[in-house]
Motif scaffolding. Structure first.
Motif, mmCIF file in Angstrom:
data_model
loop_
_atom_site.group_PDB
_atom_site.id
_atom_site.type_symbol
_atom_site.label_atom_id
_atom_site.label_comp_id
_atom_site.label_asym_id
_atom_site.label_seq_id
_atom_site.Cartn_x
_atom_site.Cartn_y
_atom_site.Cartn_z
ATOM 1 N N ASP A 27 1.121 -1.112 -0.213
ATOM 2 C CA ASP A 27 -0.018 -0.007 -0.022
ATOM 3 C C ASP A 27 0.830 1.137 -0.466
ATOM 4 O OD1 ASP A 27 -3.121 0.843 0.361
ATOM 5 O OD2 ASP A 27 -1.599 1.915 1.607
ATOM 6 N N ARG A 28 2.027 1.465 0.892
ATOM 7 C CA ARG A 28 2.902 2.874 0.904
ATOM 8 C C ARG A 28 3.736 2.682 -0.071
ATOM 9 N NH1 ARG A 28 -0.863 1.446 4.977
ATOM 10 N NH2 ARG A 28 -0.937 3.375 6.393
ATOM 11 N N LEU A 30 2.952 1.540 -3.077
ATOM 12 C CA LEU A 30 2.420 1.909 -4.253
ATOM 13 C C LEU A 30 1.427 3.104 -4.786
ATOM 14 C CD1 LEU A 30 0.411 -1.811 -4.884
ATOM 15 C CD2 LEU A 30 2.396 -0.714 -6.572
ATOM 16 N N LEU A 31 0.973 3.968 -3.571
ATOM 17 C CA LEU A 31 0.338 4.826 -2.499
ATOM 18 C C LEU A 31 1.003 6.007 -2.430
ATOM 19 C CD1 LEU A 31 -3.351 3.222 -2.320
ATOM 20 C CD2 LEU A 31 -2.429 4.067 -4.878
ATOM 21 N N GLY A 32 2.021 5.740 -1.686
ATOM 22 C CA GLY A 32 3.008 6.671 -0.872
ATOM 23 C C GLY A 32 2.462 7.414 0.202
ATOM 24 N N THR A 33 3.356 8.287 0.662
ATOM 25 C CA THR A 33 3.330 8.371 2.023
ATOM 26 C C THR A 33 1.900 9.509 1.519
ATOM 27 O OG1 THR A 33 5.248 7.780 2.747
ATOM 28 C CG2 THR A 33 4.648 8.896 3.883
ATOM 29 N N ARG A 34 0.760 9.028 3.043
ATOM 30 C CA ARG A 34 -0.076 10.449 2.295
ATOM 31 C C ARG A 34 0.141 11.622 3.472
ATOM 32 N NH1 ARG A 34 -6.165 8.867 2.090
ATOM 33 N NH2 ARG A 34 -5.425 8.211 3.947
ATOM 34 N N LEU B 66 -4.167 -0.704 4.776
ATOM 35 C CA LEU B 66 -4.782 -0.448 3.429
ATOM 36 C C LEU B 66 -5.155 0.683 3.518
ATOM 37 C CD1 LEU B 66 -5.650 -3.929 1.483
ATOM 38 C CD2 LEU B 66 -3.383 -2.202 1.221
ATOM 39 N N ARG B 67 -5.429 1.717 3.333
ATOM 40 C CA ARG B 67 -5.646 3.268 2.568
ATOM 41 C C ARG B 67 -7.272 3.079 1.690
ATOM 42 N NH1 ARG B 67 -0.407 6.219 2.196
ATOM 43 N NH2 ARG B 67 -0.359 4.380 1.433
ATOM 44 N N TRP B 71 -7.793 4.500 -1.969
ATOM 45 C CA TRP B 71 -7.762 3.393 -3.122
ATOM 46 C C TRP B 71 -8.801 3.139 -4.202
ATOM 47 C CZ3 TRP B 71 -4.393 -0.085 -5.136
ATOM 48 C CH2 TRP B 71 -3.472 -0.669 -3.888
#
Lengths: 167, 319
Positions: A27-28, A30-34, B66-67, B71
């Motif tokens: 998750d981190r 693929l989507l990076g740190t928010r 998982l956020r 997603w």
């Protein structure tokens, strides 16, 4: 786990933890740190998708100009977006359009009272209009004349329809 | 909000399935009953976690593994993924109606329309099987008397019917093909379903499945669960009767005596053919498992509780 054998329990625990860790890493990665909190964007196109719908007006008075002088967004579950519109000679935005729960971004904090119900401590000369769009209202704050404010608002009502279609 | 909940449910399905696959590999051989219970948990817990989401008692998105909102936002922003997802979810919902709703209703129609008769041979076989269950120390749930009835239809079928007062049904078409040992094995299999929760538990599971009708992962888990329930009932029946080969023979006779569909339309014949192929493949697997030795049928309650706690904790932390 057919018997309370410690080895089987250990295997189950290790596998569960490994899967959780793997998913976290994926998750981190693929989507990076928010980045939490309000962020400044250079252009509307730079606002990430998870900041929610950007309240873009269909009409902007000529003296204010477009694109917005200040673009603020907040990602994540408490997402939000505020656009500050200013004319060429203005030092500060004269109109704010935005949505998002508290805490408000710093430049909008002085106008918190304008959005309160009942209205209180709103800076002199500032008017407030709002439209219920989705699960929360979109606010229009400004010093523009009432007629212009209504026209901007009318353009934002189209935004309300877009929110409905996305919902 | 609706999209976030849908994505949460999908992600939970993926995580649940991956967890089950890994655990089954790591803990092989796993008792058939435990595998069925774990699949049941993988179907129920995602709905429970979504309910907790709605009640607002879960950690914020940033604390999750998982956020989900992120997603969901990415899916919304990508029209290709959004379109593909819509087709996949719509197709899965149609598959739910065609594969899981319609066959259940059709089977109910067959069971309800055929006359039910008392049959001495079936009652004798049931008494013998009940004695074997008692000797094996397996307690049947409830204290009501169990009934067995002959279903006066040539279609070869056996079923456990009823939610409050269970009735074992064996069709004339099946009974006439089986010898007394095979009949006992079939009844032992249907009784095993009762021991493992019966129709009442399965109705709840089915309702939970229906709530996730568009979720393709729930479809996979449910199909696996249907197979696992049969495998668990086979394993218990084989354990109780001590004759797994006899149950395997009965299964083969059940499939080979299926009626021809000469009077059906081309479409209905094609559909029946596809279903028959699927049933044959499932039967082949069950027969092979029975002949290889089905292993232990039942798992300890502690194992089920541990599995539930681990999967629950994983799903809770995931999203």
């Amino acid at each position: 786990m057919s018997s309370p054998a410690p080895r089987r329990l250990a295997l189950a625990l290790i596998w569960t933890a490994a899967l959780g860790a793997g998913l976290y890493a994926a998750d981190r990665f693929l989507l990076g740190t928010r980045q939490t909190g309000w962020q400044l964007a250079a252009a509307i196109e730079d606002i990430p998708a998870d900041a929610g719908l950007v309240p873009t007006p269909r009409f902007v008075p000529e003296h204010l100009g477009w694109p917005p002088r200040v673009i603020l967004y907040r990602s994540g579950p408490v997402s939000g977006c505020w656009l500050g519109l200013a004319g060429p000679g203005d030092t500060e935005p004269q109109v704010w359009i935005g949505r998002g729960d508290d805490p408000l971004p710093d430049p909008v904090i002085p106008f918190a009272g304008c959005m309160a119900s009942p209205r209180r401590d709103c800076p002199a000369g500032w008017r407030t209009l709002s439209v219920a769009a989705g699960d929360r209202p979109t606010f229009l704050l400004g010093t523009a004349p009432p007629g212009e404010m209504r026209r901007i608002m009318k353009g934002l009502e189209d935004h309300k329809k877009r929110v409905k279609s996305v919902k | 909000m609706a999209l976030t909940l849908l994505v949460t449910n999908l992600l939970h399905g993926v995580v649940g399935l991956a967890w089950l696959a890994g655990l089954r590999r790591a803990l092989a051989p796993m008792p058939a009953g435990l595998w069925a219970r774990m699949l049941t948990l993988a179907l129920i817990l995602p709905v429970a976690v979504v309910a907790l989401h709605l009640a607002g008692v879960l950690p914020g998105s940033d604390a999750s593994v998982l956020r989900v909102d992120l997603w969901a936002a990415h899916i919304l922003a990508n029209h290709v993924v959004l379109g593909f997802g819509a087709v996949l979810l719509g197709g899965t919902a149609v598959a739910f109606v065609l594969q899981e709703l319609w066959p259940v209703l059709s089977q109910q129609r067959v069971l309800h329309h055929a006359p039910r008769l008392q049959d001495a041979a079936l009652e004798g076989a049931l008494a013998a099987v009940l004695a074997k269950y008692e000797a094996h120390g397996v307690r049947l749930p409830g204290r009501r008397r169990l009934y067995v009835r002959l279903l006066d239809t040539p279609a070869p079928t056996a079923a456990l019917e009823g939610f409050v007062e269970p009735v074992l049904l064996v069709s004339r078409g099946l009974r006439d093909h089986l010898d007394s040992f095979e009949l006992e094995a079939v009844l032992a299999h249907e009784l095993a379903h009762l021991v493992q929760g019966g129709n009442r538990r399965f109705l709840w599971v089915w309702v939970i499945r229906a709530l996730q009708a568009p979720n393709p992962l729930a479809l996979i888990i449910f199909r696996l669960l249907v197979e696992a329930r049969e495998a668990a009932a086979d394993a218990l029946a084989a354990e109780v009767t001590r004759k797994p080969a006899v149950l395997a023979a009965a299964l083969l006779k059940l499939r080979s005596s299926a009626a021809a569909e000469a009077d059906l339309s081309v479409l209905a014949r094609a559909r029946a053919s596809v279903l028959r192929q699927a049933e044959l493949a499932a039967t082949r697997l069950r027969v092979r498992t029975l002949l290889d030795g089905p292993g232990r049928a039942q798992a300890s309650p502690l194992a089920t509780i541990t599995a539930g706690a681990l999967l629950g904790a994983l799903l809770w932390s995931v999203a």
